[in-house]
Design a protein around this motif. Structure first.
Motif, PDB file in Angstrom:
ATOM      1  N   GLU A 100      -3.431  -7.392 -15.207  1.00 32.82           N
ATOM      2  CA  GLU A 100      -4.346  -6.849 -14.202  1.00 32.82           C
ATOM      3  C   GLU A 100      -4.211  -7.581 -12.864  1.00 32.82           C
ATOM      4  OE1 GLU A 100      -8.433  -6.267 -15.673  1.00 32.82           O
ATOM      5  OE2 GLU A 100      -7.571  -6.186 -17.666  1.00 32.82           O
ATOM      6  N   SER A 142      -3.267  -9.483 -19.270  1.00 30.60           N
ATOM      7  CA  SER A 142      -3.134  -8.023 -19.414  1.00 30.60           C
ATOM      8  C   SER A 142      -2.539  -7.388 -18.153  1.00 30.60           C
ATOM      9  CB  SER A 142      -4.485  -7.392 -19.745  1.00 30.60           C
ATOM     10  OG  SER A 142      -5.393  -7.671 -18.720  1.00 30.60           O
ATOM     11  N   MET A 200     -14.023  -1.809 -15.512  1.00 30.12           N
ATOM     12  CA  MET A 200     -14.343  -0.649 -14.673  1.00 30.12           C
ATOM     13  C   MET A 200     -14.072   0.644 -15.426  1.00 30.12           C
ATOM     14  SD  MET A 200     -12.476  -1.558 -11.147  1.00 30.12           S
ATOM     15  CE  MET A 200     -12.536  -3.175 -10.429  1.00 30.12           C
ATOM     16  N   ARG A 211     -15.876  -8.281  -0.245  1.00 26.49           N
ATOM     17  CA  ARG A 211     -16.954  -7.285  -0.350  1.00 26.49           C
ATOM     18  C   ARG A 211     -18.302  -7.904  -0.651  1.00 26.49           C
ATOM     19  NH1 ARG A 211     -15.267  -2.321   1.400  1.00 26.49           N
ATOM     20  NH2 ARG A 211     -13.054  -2.725   1.598  1.00 26.49           N
ATOM     21  N   LYS A 221     -10.805   2.282  -2.021  1.00 27.84           N
ATOM     22  CA  LYS A 221     -11.983   1.518  -1.609  1.00 27.84           C
ATOM     23  C   LYS A 221     -11.581   0.292  -0.816  1.00 27.84           C
ATOM     24  CE  LYS A 221     -16.267   1.415  -4.163  1.00 27.84           C
ATOM     25  NZ  LYS A 221     -16.815   1.220  -5.497  1.00 27.84           N
ATOM     26  N   GLU A 222     -10.506  -0.345  -1.252  1.00 30.05           N
ATOM     27  CA  GLU A 222     -10.109  -1.592  -0.620  1.00 30.05           C
ATOM     28  C   GLU A 222      -9.333  -1.372   0.675  1.00 30.05           C
ATOM     29  OE1 GLU A 222     -10.932  -4.702  -1.426  1.00 30.05           O
ATOM     30  OE2 GLU A 222     -12.175  -3.982  -3.069  1.00 30.05           O
ATOM     31  N   HIS A 223      -8.623  -0.256   0.762  1.00 30.71           N
ATOM     32  CA  HIS A 223      -7.719  -0.117   1.902  1.00 30.71           C
ATOM     33  C   HIS A 223      -8.115   0.965   2.910  1.00 30.71           C
ATOM     34  CE1 HIS A 223      -5.135  -2.981   0.113  1.00 30.71           C
ATOM     35  NE2 HIS A 223      -4.772  -2.232  -0.900  1.00 30.71           N
ATOM     36  N   ASN A 278     -11.388   2.588 -11.571  1.00 31.41           N
ATOM     37  CA  ASN A 278     -10.026   2.077 -11.566  1.00 31.41           C
ATOM     38  C   ASN A 278      -9.164   2.825 -10.559  1.00 31.41           C
ATOM     39  OD1 ASN A 278      -8.679   0.052 -13.447  1.00 31.41           O
ATOM     40  ND2 ASN A 278     -10.243   0.917 -14.765  1.00 31.41           N
ATOM     41  N   ALA A 313      -2.417  -1.848 -17.545  1.00 30.41           N
ATOM     42  CA  ALA A 313      -3.076  -2.851 -16.692  1.00 30.41           C
ATOM     43  C   ALA A 313      -4.299  -2.287 -15.981  1.00 30.41           C
ATOM     44  CB  ALA A 313      -2.089  -3.469 -15.690  1.00 30.41           C
ATOM     45  N   LEU A 314      -5.058  -1.441 -16.700  1.00 27.88           N
ATOM     46  CA  LEU A 314      -6.310  -0.946 -16.114  1.00 27.88           C
ATOM     47  C   LEU A 314      -7.321  -2.084 -16.137  1.00 27.88           C
ATOM     48  CD1 LEU A 314      -6.606   2.534 -17.862  1.00 27.88           C
ATOM     49  CD2 LEU A 314      -5.615   1.991 -15.647  1.00 27.88           C
ATOM     50  N   PHE A 315      -8.250  -2.067 -15.176  1.00 26.00           N
ATOM     51  CA  PHE A 315      -9.286  -3.103 -15.159  1.00 26.00           C
ATOM     52  C   PHE A 315     -10.329  -2.750 -16.213  1.00 26.00           C
ATOM     53  CE2 PHE A 315      -7.585  -2.862 -10.827  1.00 26.00           C
ATOM     54  CZ  PHE A 315      -6.899  -4.058 -10.858  1.00 26.00           C
ATOM     55  N   ASN A 316     -10.426  -3.617 -17.215  1.00 29.27           N
ATOM     56  CA  ASN A 316     -11.260  -3.287 -18.370  1.00 29.27           C
ATOM     57  C   ASN A 316     -12.745  -3.230 -18.067  1.00 29.27           C
ATOM     58  OD1 ASN A 316      -9.499  -2.786 -20.539  1.00 29.27           O
ATOM     59  ND2 ASN A 316      -8.865  -4.933 -20.427  1.00 29.27           N
ATOM     60  N   ARG A 357      -3.830   6.103 -10.912  1.00 28.40           N
ATOM     61  CA  ARG A 357      -4.175   5.005  -9.995  1.00 28.40           C
ATOM     62  C   ARG A 357      -2.983   4.666  -9.104  1.00 28.40           C
ATOM     63  NH1 ARG A 357      -5.899  -0.660 -12.537  1.00 28.40           N
ATOM     64  NH2 ARG A 357      -3.660  -0.789 -12.863  1.00 28.40           N
ATOM     65  N   GLN A 413       0.827  -1.209   0.000  1.00 27.10           N
ATOM     66  CA  GLN A 413       0.000   0.000   0.000  1.00 27.10           C
ATOM     67  C   GLN A 413       0.864   1.263   0.000  1.00 27.10           C
ATOM     68  OE1 GLN A 413      -2.983  -0.272   3.112  1.00 27.10           O
ATOM     69  NE2 GLN A 413      -3.245  -2.455   2.682  1.00 27.10           N
ATOM     70  N   LEU A 426     -10.197   2.234  -6.799  1.00 26.76           N
ATOM     71  CA  LEU A 426     -10.135   0.878  -6.235  1.00 26.76           C
ATOM     72  C   LEU A 426      -9.209   0.711  -5.009  1.00 26.76           C
ATOM     73  CD1 LEU A 426     -11.265  -2.042  -6.584  1.00 26.76           C
ATOM     74  CD2 LEU A 426      -9.160  -2.518  -7.814  1.00 26.76           C
ATOM     75  N   PRO A 427      -7.934   1.190  -5.087  1.00 26.17           N
ATOM     76  CA  PRO A 427      -7.073   1.017  -3.908  1.00 26.17           C
ATOM     77  C   PRO A 427      -7.639   1.705  -2.666  1.00 26.17           C
ATOM     78  CG  PRO A 427      -5.766   1.675  -5.805  1.00 26.17           C
ATOM     79  CD  PRO A 427      -7.197   1.813  -6.202  1.00 26.17           C
TER      80      PRO A 427
END
Lengths: 266, 269
Positions: free
Chosen positions: B139, B137, A98, B51, A109-111, A103, A93-96, A155, A83, A106-107
């Motif tokens: 990810e 990719s 989202m 989640r 939100k998760e942390h 994108n 490497a973006l999450f396709n 990101r 972190q 996300l970090p």
């Protein structure tokens, strides 16, 4: 004054199957410096980056981030340590699945336990930093190559990391966009006090942003030094990279014939 | 002589290699399963919460969206069983005995099996394709370097969703399959739909339904883990994703049928 290094690599040797990829690498990254790892294709620079991120297990040697040895860390501690770092991958490497905004968030939100509005604001601030204000609702496949890199950067810095890794910022981009990214990297160092590791094969970009440059060649660390030291280096491989001289392999006609006809000789 | 000896060595070597690969994959599957269960149970104490929103989304795609296809196919299976049953039993003049046959076969066997096979084709493949595409990719690497465990983020929600939705769909499939059989019976022999269900209710015990649900719970785990194992093992670009997806479905259906056989054998001794 030399600070304690934020990242330290000791005697790193790695193999892919039986092929040695990196050989006895020793390297450190100081606080608030930009270290550029430079080398041609196949020099092992991307592998070195993966080891610095703890994504691969080395054959021997250690990688330490923030004074902690990655090899001996528990999964949980590694998650917490990560972190504190940000990574912008070569392809983004973006999450396709989202949007750009999701994108970047996300970090957080998760942390963190921040509320939605605060996260939205932080996301917009980072989009402003990378000059992409107003793009948060687009999907990654609607973006150009340069925009994807900038979103990936946004990101990577959303958690305000102390250490940022940037893989090939200029690969596949036109000179203007890559110059903009170089500026952005310098801004991040200046404004956010980050230590930055950039992996690149672009000598121009390296000379512009680096505090120190490490030159890799065929898995070996050839030279490490300041821009001037690298520019005035008399190491033949470094000179080749700087002056863009093609590797002049003298063909041996007998060997050449042997290689072509080898299968038939059996 | 030397050639046949070399051949023997080659065969032994490849058999050994396949065995080791197989054992390695089984080991990986169990470690993946235990890791996802670990995150489900302890994630919230380790700042890696699974989640609810992700789980709910998976439940929608795995479960709710599969309702129409499961319903149509189970109705068809019910009709098919009634048709075959009546045809066979007519020779003995014992058509009404088809009812316990349908009730028990559907709840104990067909419903969990058919539901799981449909879900494997729909969602097991989707899990493998999603994880595989994310892997090529970078990810998955991106998740890891963000300090987000990919197993916790991608596999655990799917596992919860699968373990709830597949048994739930199985219960629905029980009802619809028996309804399909009932409709055909009502049309072809002299038993009304009401009388049919009345008889079904006296025949069925809770144990029959539970056995089907328990099996489908195990199948749900197989589908998820097979999808995830193949997704995470993807190599070599888009073609690799295609191969992994096919493999995930074929393997999960094979394991489902084998598990079913073993489980049925043990439970009905």
């Amino acid at each position: 004054m030399e600070d304690t290094p934020i990242a330290l690599i000791k005697n790193l040797t790695t193999h892919y199957d039986d092929v040695e990829i990196l050989s006895d690498i020793n390297l450190h990254v100081n606080t608030n410096e930009i270290l550029v790892i430079m080398g041609g294709s196949g020099s092992g620079k991307s592998t070195l980056l993966r080891h610095m991120l703890g994504l691969n297990q080395p054959t021997s040697g250690d990688v330490e981030l923030f004074g902690q040895d990655l090899k001996s860390m528990r999964m949980q501690d590694l998650c917490n340590l990560r972190q504190k770092i940000g990574v912008s991958f070569q392809g983004g490497a973006l999450f396709n699945s989202m949007t750009v905004g999701e994108n970047i968030i996300l970090p957080l939100k998760e942390h963190t336990k921040l509320d939605d509005k605060t996260m939205q604001i932080m996301m917009r601030i980072k989009l402003e930093v990378v000059n992409l204000a107003g793009f948060e609702n687009l999907m990654p496949d609607q973006l150009s190559g340069g925009m994807i890199k900038r979103v990936a950067l946004a990101r990577a810095i959303i958690m305000d990391p102390a250490l940022l890794f940037f893989d090939e910022p200029s690969a596949g981009l036109d000179p203007v966009v890559s110059a903009e990214l170089d500026e952005l990297i310098l801004t991040l160092k200046g404004a956010m006090n980050m230590s930055i590791v950039v992996v690149t094969h672009e000598i121009e970009s390296a000379m512009k942003i680096a505090d120190r440059i490490a030159v890799l060649d065929k898995g070996k660390l050839v030279q490490i030094g300041t821009k001037e030291e690298i520019r005035n280096s008399d190491h033949p491989r470094v000179r080749m990279l700087i002056n863009r001289i093609p590797e002049n392999i003298q063909p041996d006609s007998d060997e050449y014939m042997e290689r072509l006809t080898r299968e038939n000789n059996i | 002589m030397a050639a046949s000896k070399n051949r023997l060595i080659a065969v032994t070597e490849s058999t050994g290699k396949y065995t080791v690969d197989f054992l390695e994959e089984i080991g990986y599957a169990f470690s993946l399963l235990s890791e996802s269960i670990y995150w489900i149970l302890f994630g919230q104490f380790k700042k890696q919460r699974v989640r609810l929103s992700n789980t709910a989304r998976e439940m929608m795609t795995i479960g709710i969206s599969a309702v129409p296809i499961v319903a149509v196919l189970m109705f068809a299976i019910g009709v098919m069983m009634a048709t075959q049953g009546i045809h066979t039993l007519r020779k003995f003049g014992a058509e009404p005995h088809i009812i316990p046959g349908i009730a028990l076969a559907i709840t104990r066997e067909f419903s969990p099996l058919i539901t799981s096979i449909i879900i494997s084709g729909r969602s097991g493949s989707a899990i493998a394709a999603k994880i595989g595409t994310m892997k090529i990719s970078q990810e998955i690497d991106a998740l890891r370097v963000m300090g987000i465990s990919p197993v916790r983020y991608l596999v655990s929600p799917a596992l919860i969703a699968m373990c709830i939705m597949v048994p739930a769909l199985t219960v629905m499939a029980d009802v619809i399959g028996m309804f399909g059989g009932g409709v055909f019976i009502a049309m072809n022999i002299d038993i009304s739909l009401y009388a049919y269900f009345d008889r079904v209710m006296t025949i069925l015990k809770a144990e029959d339904i539970l056995q089907g649900m328990l099996k489908s719970f195990l199948f749900a785990i197989i589908i998820t883990i097979s999808g995830a194992v193949n997704g995470f093992s993807v190599k070599g670009g888009a073609e690799g994703v295609g191969k992994a997806t096919t493999r995930a479905v074929v393997l999960s259906i094979s394991y489902i049928i084998l598990t079913d056989m073993i489980f049925t054998f043990i439970l009905n001794r």
